[in-house]
Structures are given as structure tokens and as C-alpha cells.
Design a protein around this motif. Structure first.
Motif, short mmCIF file in Angstrom:
data_model
loop_
_atom_site.label_atom_id
_atom_site.label_comp_id
_atom_site.label_asym_id
_atom_site.label_seq_id
_atom_site.Cartn_x
_atom_site.Cartn_y
_atom_site.Cartn_z
N GLY A 176 0.69 -1.24 -0.12
CA GLY A 176 -0.04 0.00 0.07
C GLY A 176 0.87 1.22 0.11
N GLU A 177 1.89 1.40 0.94
CA GLU A 177 2.79 2.51 0.84
C GLU A 177 3.30 2.71 -0.33
N ASP A 178 4.00 1.70 -1.22
CA ASP A 178 4.54 1.65 -2.39
C ASP A 178 3.19 2.31 -3.40
N LEU A 179 2.39 1.82 -3.46
CA LEU A 179 1.36 2.20 -4.38
C LEU A 179 0.92 3.76 -4.35
N SER A 180 0.82 4.04 -3.00
CA SER A 180 0.45 5.14 -2.56
C SER A 180 1.18 6.58 -3.07
N HIS A 181 2.46 6.12 -3.76
CA HIS A 181 3.31 7.31 -4.32
C HIS A 181 2.83 7.42 -5.76
N ILE A 182 1.93 6.76 -6.42
CA ILE A 182 1.69 6.86 -7.74
C ILE A 182 0.60 8.15 -7.83
N ASN A 183 1.05 8.99 -8.84
CA ASN A 183 0.39 10.25 -8.75
C ASN A 183 -1.18 10.35 -9.45
N THR A 184 -1.96 9.41 -9.04
CA THR A 184 -3.07 9.34 -9.69
C THR A 184 -4.34 9.56 -8.60
N HIS A 185 -5.20 10.21 -8.82
CA HIS A 185 -6.31 10.30 -8.11
C HIS A 185 -7.28 9.39 -7.72
N VAL A 186 -6.71 8.05 -7.08
CA VAL A 186 -7.37 7.20 -6.59
C VAL A 186 -7.11 6.81 -5.04
N LYS A 187 -7.79 7.00 -4.31
CA LYS A 187 -7.41 6.89 -2.79
C LYS A 187 -7.16 5.38 -2.53
N LEU A 188 -6.05 5.17 -1.50
CA LEU A 188 -5.91 3.82 -1.05
C LEU A 188 -6.47 3.87 0.41
N GLU A 189 -7.13 2.68 0.62
CA GLU A 189 -7.34 2.21 1.96
C GLU A 189 -6.55 0.82 2.08
N VAL A 190 -5.63 0.54 3.07
CA VAL A 190 -5.00 -0.56 3.44
C VAL A 190 -5.23 -1.24 4.55
N HIS A 191 -5.47 -2.66 4.32
CA HIS A 191 -5.99 -3.43 5.53
C HIS A 191 -5.17 -4.51 5.70
N LEU A 192 -4.69 -5.01 6.79
CA LEU A 192 -3.96 -6.06 7.16
C LEU A 192 -4.64 -7.04 8.05
N GLY A 193 -4.99 -8.32 7.28
CA GLY A 193 -5.74 -9.08 8.32
C GLY A 193 -5.06 -9.68 9.39
N ASP A 194 -5.76 -10.57 10.18
CA ASP A 194 -4.97 -11.25 11.41
C ASP A 194 -4.74 -12.63 10.77
N LEU A 195 -3.39 -13.08 10.37
CA LEU A 195 -3.21 -13.99 9.78
C LEU A 195 -3.22 -15.36 10.95
N LYS A 196 -2.73 -14.86 12.26
CA LYS A 196 -2.96 -16.00 13.52
C LYS A 196 -4.27 -16.34 13.92
N ASN A 197 -5.17 -15.20 13.49
CA ASN A 197 -6.61 -15.51 14.34
C ASN A 197 -7.46 -14.88 13.34
N PRO A 198 -7.76 -15.99 12.16
CA PRO A 198 -8.59 -15.54 11.08
C PRO A 198 -10.07 -15.13 11.67
N SER A 199 -10.42 -15.55 12.87
CA SER A 199 -11.93 -15.10 13.08
C SER A 199 -11.83 -13.72 13.63
N ASN A 200 -10.86 -12.93 13.69
CA ASN A 200 -10.65 -11.72 14.17
C ASN A 200 -10.77 -10.94 12.75
N THR A 201 -11.96 -10.51 12.40
CA THR A 201 -12.32 -9.90 10.87
C THR A 201 -12.31 -8.27 11.19
N THR A 202 -11.74 -7.65 12.27
CA THR A 202 -11.80 -6.32 12.32
C THR A 202 -11.38 -5.46 10.95
#
Ligand SMILES: NC(=O)C1=CN([C@@H]2O[C@H](COP(=O)(O)OP(=O)(O)OC[C@H]3O[C@@H](n4cnc5c(N)ncnc54)[C@H](O)[C@@H]3O)[C@@H](O)[C@H]2O)C=CC1
Ligand SMILES: O=C([O-])CC(=O)C(=O)O
Length: 456
Positions: A176-202
């Protein structure tokens, strides 16, 4: 900003179109073309197209000469007064002196008087509230081999003002950080899931809020010696978690599943959506576009044609046993029996060829990202009111008389997902026989998906 008497949305520009008057438009897909014939006049045309006496035309293939759209000659000119140039795109019109143009006009076969009219199909968006110009698209599995280049293509090509949400269970923050430097008018939201606890879906639940489209390339790829079906157990579980979250947070979102085995993961997703009470067969797609992209490429290579212009359907399913390239009805091209047989095999086995060449490091990623972006951007264009976009896709066919509940068929996109399932392309006797033979295999794959989802 005001455009005539309406206010355009933020992501729009305004064009004083010579025919329609002031219209808001979407600079990602259209531009306000200065007319080549009528001074001071402009037309709203697709990007890359020109305007000739208020008609939009494909500027790569045609020229505007004296107010008429004329096909450019690509071959070496047989006429002595044109200086010969070796360039494939050499156009005598560009270099010809004006006095020569009238001479050329009198040579009847020199130019085909054809043009593409965008205007009749083009619906001017002159009300700010007409269409959802900006979309939110999720890539689930965004840090993977497909997910990364797919996210890049979407960051580059989504409508200005859109949001691209990236979700993965590893490495996605860096992507996400890498893509965020691209100068297009497309907003990024970056979400890292919980690999160890898949039932945590926050984080997943944040990523799946307010979606227009979810593209899912999350899951494990093949290694040499494996079939796509071998991936089902692991990948079905991954798809299940993602689809449940989408069902909860964006029940109206379109869902495009890339994860293999597509023949089974898509019916499984349908069942999960049914369980959640939000299943709409018009909104769920299995992405088999790579099969069409490959067929276009291999046919173009064999016949010396531009692959992008080859019109071919690949129906059935996404595995060698269920995939059916319809080579008998490729427009303007015919094949010998031997060519048909070798091309069909090459298309069906192309995925395995990549898996073997990558030798344990995964399967097709870059070509799949290209195909996935073509598919996703086609859906986004349709959401924004563009019509006539047709792709073969693995979808719910229970409303048809095909006798199977999922199959890759020609699908026209619309504002609600599937606008229409088109009739199958014309087939010869051999293709009809192959279709009849593959349907029971697809049915088995469907049953695998349904059984998993019912008991999960
Ligand atoms: N439909 C088609 O034509 C094609 C389908 N595929 C399939 O696409 C899938 C992905 O392939 P690659 O990108 O090469 O694999 P990859 O292993 O490089 O990437 C998969 C990504 O999914 C992520 N992931 C795993 N579990 C997840 C979860 N619960 N939520 C979100 N992300 C999760 C992984 O962390 C990884 O980053 C495979 O199943 C492959 O067989 C591949 C090529 C063509
Ligand atoms: O072959 C694989 O496993 C990946 C895939 O679906 C393809 O490349 O068509």
C-alpha cells in the motif's frame, strides 16, 4: 463547477459538446476533442479518439480528411507519388500535400468510408446525480503475485476520486505504501488481516465497507503436478471468510472471483451468499478472462493479426477438461483441423505451461492481473453507465436452458452486474459435442463447491 446549468461532480470535467451542449464527463474514459474539421468546435469522445465534423472516430485507424472519416492506409502505397516509408503506421494522408488529397478521393478503393459513431451509444451524463462516478473496489489478496500488479493497474485506471481498498493477511502495508506514491487520483485504503487469528475480522470488515466491487485473487496457487481442483480445500476456506464479510458489509457489491478452482469456488460463494440471505446471481462472477486473452494472443500470433482485435469466445469452465474455445466462429478467421486441434490444446494447457515454467514459484500472475483488470474495469465502466461491454465469464446460468447452474458464457455487463446472458456463440458439430461432454464435469465441480459451503 458549473457546466451549463448543472454542477459536475468533483471527479468530472465539463465539455461544450457541439451536439449535446455542456456535459459533465469522466476524464478517465472520455476527453473533449477539438474538432479537426469545424473550427472552435468540440466533441465529447472516448479517450484517444478524434472528432471530425462532430463525429468521434478512432484516431489510430482513421483520419479526418475534408470533414470525412477515412481509413488510414497501413500498407506500402502502390502509388508512385507517395514517398515510401517503412513504418507500419505510415499514413500517406498525413504527408500528402493538400492538392493530392482530391486525387486520392477519386480512387474509389483507396479509402473505406467507414467510421465509428460513439454518439448514438453515448449517454451524456448531464445530471450530477445520474451515475456513481467514483467507486470503491477491493482487492482481496492484494499482496500476492496477482494482487500486486492487479492493484497497480487499478490504481492507474480506476475513475478519478475512486477508492482502492487493499486487503491481505501478509505484507499489504508495504504494498500500500508503495502504491500510494503513484500520482493518480485514486485513494488507497490498506488493511492487514489477522493471519494468526482468522476469526478476528476487524480489518477485513473495514475493507469490505461500502464496496461497489470486490475482486478476489486470494488463495494458494498451483505447483507443477497439481490440478486446480487440488487447491479447493484451502482456497474454499479463504473465499468463504472473504465472501461472508462482503455479504455482511456490502451486500450489493459485485464480486469477481479469481481464486482457483473457479469452477467450484464460485458456486461455493453463491451458496455462502444464499446462507447470508443476500445472493443475487447477477452480481457474482468467476473470472475466466485470461482464457480469452490467451486465445486472442495465440490466434493473433498464428494468423499475423493484432491479438487485441481477435474476436473469440472461450466458454465452459476454467480447467483443461471444461474449457471450450469456440474457434469455428472467430470472425474473419478460419482454421484447418490441425490448427484447431493444436490451438485448442495450447489455450487449455496455457495455465499449466506457466506453472511448469515457473517451476514451483507459482502460476500466472502478470497476465492474470492484466485480465483481471480488464474484467474489473469493464464492470466499473458498466456501473458508470457504459453499455455494450461483453466478456465471457463463469456465472450462474440457472435462469438459462443450458442445463447446468454455472458456466462460462458471454455476459453483458450493466449497472447491476449482469445485464444479460447472451446466447452461446455459433458452434460446429464437434464443439457442440465437446460442450455436451464438459457439462457433467462442470456439474461435478459445482457440486464440490455447494457441498463445501452447505457443510461449512
Ligand atoms: N482465474 C484464473 O484465471 C486464475 C486464477 N489464479 C488463482 O489465483 C489465486 C492467487 O494466485 P497468486 O496471486 O499467484 O497467489 P499468491 O500466493 O502469490 O497470492 C495469494 C495472496 O493471497 C493472500 N491470502 C491468503 N489467504 C488470504 C485471506 N484469508 N485473505 C486475504 N488474502 C489472503 C496471500 O497472503 C497472498 O498474498 C490462486 O488460487 C491461483 O490458482 C491464478 C491465475 C489465473
Ligand atoms: O494454471 C493455474 O493454476 C492458474 C490458472 O488458472 C491459469 O493460469 O489459467
Amino acid at each position: 463547477r458549473l457546466c451549463g446549468d448543472v454542477e459536475c461532480p468533483r471527479s468530472n470535467a465539463c465539455c461544450s459538446d457541439a451536439v449535446h451542449g455542456p456535459v459533465c464527463y469522466f476524464p478517465q474514459f472520455y476527453h473533449c476533442a477539438v474538432d479537426r474539421f469545424t473550427p472552435y468546435s468540440q466533441s465529447l469522445c472516448a479517450r484517444g479518439d478524434g472528432s471530425c465534423a462532430t463525429v468521434c472516430y478512432d484516431a489510430k485507424r482513421y483520419d479526418c480528411v475534408g470533414g470525412q472519416i477515412k481509413e488510414r492506409i497501413k500498407q506500402r502505397s502502390p502509388f508512385p507519388f507517395y514517398p515510401f516509408k517503412n513504418s507500419e503506421n505510415y499514413s500517406p494522408i498525413i504527408d500528402a500535400m493538400p492538392s493530392m488529397i482530391s486525387e486520392q478521393k477519386e480512387m474509389p478503393n483507396l479509402y473505406l468510408l467507414t467510421c465509428r459513431y460513439y454518439i448514438p451509444q453515448f449517454k451524456p451524463h448531464n445530471r450530477a446525480t445520474d451515475v456513481p462516478y467514483m467507486v470503491k473496489v477491493l482487492v482481496a489478496g492484494a499482496a500476492g503475485g496477482i494482487g500486486q500488479p492487479l492493484s497497480l493497474l487499478l490504481k492507474q485506471n480506476l475513475p478519478a476520486g475512486s477508492t482502492l481498498a487493499l486487503f491481505d493477511v501478509v505484507n499489504v502495508i508495504g504494498v500500500g505504501e508503495d502504491l500510494s506514491h503513484i500520482n493518480t487520483h485514486v485513494k488507497l485504503e490498506v488493511h492487514l488481516g489477522d493471519l494468526k487469528n482468522p476469526s478476528n475480522t476487524t480489518e477485513l470488515d473495514k475493507a469490505t465497507q461500502n464496496l461497489d466491487l470486490a475482486v478476489i485473487p486470494a488463495g494458494v496457487p498451483r505447483k507443477p503436478g497439481m490440478t486446480r481442483d487440488d487447491l479447493f480445500k484451502v482456497n474454499a476456506g479463504i473465499v468463504k471468510g472473504l465472501v461472508e464479510s462482503i455479504a455482511k458489509n456490502s451486500p450489493k457489491a459485485l464480486i469477481a472471483i479469481i481464486t482457483n478452482p473457479v469452477n467450484s469456488t464460485v458456486p461455493a460463494a453463491a451458496e455462502i451468499l444464499k446462507k447470508a440471505g443476500v445472493y443475487d446471481p447477477k452480481r457474482l462472477f468467476g473470472v475466466s478472462t485470461l482464457d480469452i486473452v490467451r486465445a486472442q494472443t495465440f490466434i493473433g500470433q498464428l494468423k499475423g493479426q493484432n491479438p487485441a482485435e481477435v474476436k473469440v469466445h472461450v466458454i465452459g469452465g476454467h480447467s483443461p477438461e471444461t474449457m471450450l474455445p469456440i474457434l469455428s466462429s472467430v470472425s474473419g478467421i478460419s482454421f484447418s483441423e490441425e490448427e484447431t486441434s493444436s490451438l485448442s490444446t495450447k489455450i487449455k494447457e496455457a495455465g499449466t505451461a506457466v506453472v511448469n515454467a515457473k517451476d514451483g514459484m507459482g502460476s500466472a500472475t502478470l497476465s492474470m492481473a492484466y485480465a483481471g483488470a480488464r474484467f474489473a474495469l469493464g464492470l466499473v465502466k458498466a456501473l458508470n453507465g457504459e453499455s455494450g461491454i461483453i466478456e465471457d465469464s463463469y456465472v450462474d446460468t440457472s435462469s438459462t436452458d443450458l442445463g447446468v447452474s454455472f458456466l462460462a458464457v458471454p455476459v453483458e455487463f450493466g449497472k447491476n452486474g449482469i445485464e444479460k446472458i447472451h446466447p452461446l456463440p455459433q458452434m460446429n458439430e464437434s464443439e457442440k459435442k465437446q460442450l455436451a461432454e464438459l457439462i457433467p464435469i462442470v456439474q461435478k465441480n459445482i457440486d464440490t463447491g455447494l457441498e463445501f459451503a452447505k457443510s461449512a
